[in-house]
Design an enzyme around this catalytic site. Sequence first.
Site, PDB file in Angstrom:
ATOM      1  N   LYS A 147      -4.961  -2.860  -6.579  1.00 51.22           N
ATOM      2  CA  LYS A 147      -4.510  -3.890  -7.517  1.00 51.22           C
ATOM      3  C   LYS A 147      -3.920  -5.064  -6.747  1.00 51.22           C
ATOM      4  CE  LYS A 147      -0.584  -4.639  -9.756  1.00 51.22           C
ATOM      5  NZ  LYS A 147      -0.562  -6.130  -9.895  1.00 51.22           N
ATOM      6  N   GLU A 195      18.359  -9.818  -1.212  1.00 55.53           N
ATOM      7  CA  GLU A 195      17.133 -10.465  -0.746  1.00 55.53           C
ATOM      8  C   GLU A 195      16.823 -11.662  -1.643  1.00 55.53           C
ATOM      9  OE1 GLU A 195      12.789  -9.089   0.802  1.00 55.53           O
ATOM     10  OE2 GLU A 195      13.394  -8.330  -1.159  1.00 55.53           O
ATOM     11  N   GLY A 215       6.163  -4.393  -2.044  1.00 56.00           N
ATOM     12  CA  GLY A 215       6.806  -5.229  -3.049  1.00 56.00           C
ATOM     13  C   GLY A 215       8.295  -4.990  -3.080  1.00 56.00           C
ATOM     14  N   SER A 216       8.891  -5.187  -4.234  1.00 55.18           N
ATOM     15  CA  SER A 216      10.345  -5.111  -4.353  1.00 55.18           C
ATOM     16  C   SER A 216      10.840  -3.676  -4.346  1.00 55.18           C
ATOM     17  CB  SER A 216      10.794  -5.789  -5.653  1.00 55.18           C
ATOM     18  OG  SER A 216      10.425  -5.005  -6.775  1.00 55.18           O
ATOM     19  N   THR A 217      12.093  -3.510  -3.977  1.00 55.22           N
ATOM     20  CA  THR A 217      12.709  -2.183  -3.971  1.00 55.22           C
ATOM     21  C   THR A 217      12.817  -1.629  -5.389  1.00 55.22           C
ATOM     22  OG1 THR A 217      13.938  -2.695  -1.959  1.00 55.22           O
ATOM     23  CG2 THR A 217      14.782  -0.897  -3.306  1.00 55.22           C
ATOM     24  N   GLY A 232       9.511  -0.335  -6.226  1.00 52.22           N
ATOM     25  CA  GLY A 232       9.258   0.820  -5.371  1.00 52.22           C
ATOM     26  C   GLY A 232       9.873   2.097  -5.921  1.00 52.22           C
ATOM     27  N   GLU A 260       6.524  -0.168   1.293  1.00 53.13           N
ATOM     28  CA  GLU A 260       7.020  -1.230   2.174  1.00 53.13           C
ATOM     29  C   GLU A 260       7.732  -2.217   1.265  1.00 53.13           C
ATOM     30  OE1 GLU A 260       7.665  -4.480   3.552  1.00 53.13           O
ATOM     31  OE2 GLU A 260       5.537  -4.868   3.906  1.00 53.13           O
ATOM     32  N   CYS A 286       8.992 -10.241   3.540  1.00 46.58           N
ATOM     33  CA  CYS A 286       9.905  -9.099   3.425  1.00 46.58           C
ATOM     34  C   CYS A 286      10.789  -8.953   4.652  1.00 46.58           C
ATOM     35  CB  CYS A 286       9.114  -7.816   3.181  1.00 46.58           C
ATOM     36  SG  CYS A 286       7.802  -7.537   4.394  1.00 46.58           S
TER      37      CYS A 286
END
Length: 501
Positions: free
Chosen positions: A205, A416, A258-260, A263, A281, A315
Amino acid sequence: MSSNSEVITINLDTPLYKGSISLNTGLFINGEFVRPQESQDAGKIDIINPSTSKPITSVHLGSSLDVDIAVDAARKAFKSTWGLHVPGSVRGQKLQRLAELIEENLEEIAALEALNCVASLILGKPFAQAKQELNMACITTLKYYAGWADKIHGKTIETNETKMAYTRREPYGVVGAIIPWNNPLAGLAWKVGPAVAAGNTIVLKPSEFTPLSALRVASLINEAGFPPGVINIVNGYGPTVGASLASHPLIAKIAFTGSTITGRKIQEAAAKSNLKVVTLELGGKSPNIIFDDADLEQAIKWAGIGIFANMGQACCAGSRIFVQEGIYDAFIQGFTAVAQHLQANTGDSFSSPNTLHGPQASEAQYKRILSYISSGISEGAHVQTGGEKHSDGEGYFIKPTIFTNVTPSMKIAQEEIFGPVAAVIKFKTEEEVIEMANNTTYGLACAVFTENISRGIRVAHAIEAGTAWINTYNTIENGVPFGGYKQSGIGRELGEYALEK
């Protein structure tokens, strides 16, 4: 599923690129472009040019039903025309050919990348850097894993003279991949390269914000010789297509960048479904530590690359810059000049060969960054330069920003931002800066600048980060594993390590 997909033409007539690009806006499943299933057709999404804030085109959106069809195609391919049915040398040849085809269409694909997301790993002209990024982080990555495909070996293990034991490294089967909007084709290569080289099939995706270059690459997959179903690309939103990939019972492994926050959802869905293997990641708040004895000119240059490359949308961006007190004033003076030079050369990716700084990728990201700048000001940090949108014109442009008088507890030093915003913090001793650098929930990357290599290695070892650079920044190599500690992720990408997971 209807195979009557839609081909559009994007015409560009700019000082840096002139041409017409044909692009299929459907889903790429089982070796063909198709429309989404009518019963769950999610419609289309406008793809925005961040330099103008106007639509480029629109692409079809998939659904969970489309994911099911793509997974079924991938599973059939794995069991018949791919996986261990195909020698590693043949898998490598097809990956190599895909890389060559991307290289042959470099200008066109780079134009889509620059038009849609203005990706650039290092400081430079956004369109020119999109071409360099395509070569550095996509083409060479695919070629690297093409070379690995026939070198994935097990081991024989000595037990006693009447027995033989051996290990066999087998592919998972169907792998799901979700890639980010900030470097679309780098993300594609980092996921597709090791997965396909190892014999897996994949359903990928792309970000709903930046799918154009991935769709153009999809049009090359058949020409590269891949059997239908080996590589599938399904456009769609995270809560639909992404969630379906993470929870699908026939996907054995999921890789996400992507973002935590997202995740966490991926890991939860993987655990609740079939305990699929997960590689994450995620975010970062990476410290860049500059000691008194550093080569000041080099430290300033790399600090600029560390935080302002790709407009800060990386990142591993070096967003917390710790400078020892003996060179602090000189560093601020030189670093401010770097930011102001970028401010003076900000513009559309294709407008001028002198363009060095482009827009943020989306309106949402643009507003998010400005809110963090407001937070820094309200908490008492000083705006050394920048701190505002570039102009009142169109597009999502923000001036490269430097904050001084920053304390480690401030929001801009803890969260972040994912934008061109540097928080500079003064320090006295090695022990003090190590403690401050590790005072974060993240642990993706760090850098140390010093002419004392013993101190450089000692401090790098003391920082809780997956990647440590000494006297450089953002120098990512295909053979070197990349990934984080703490809430920056699980597992590693690149190198032989990516093949193991």
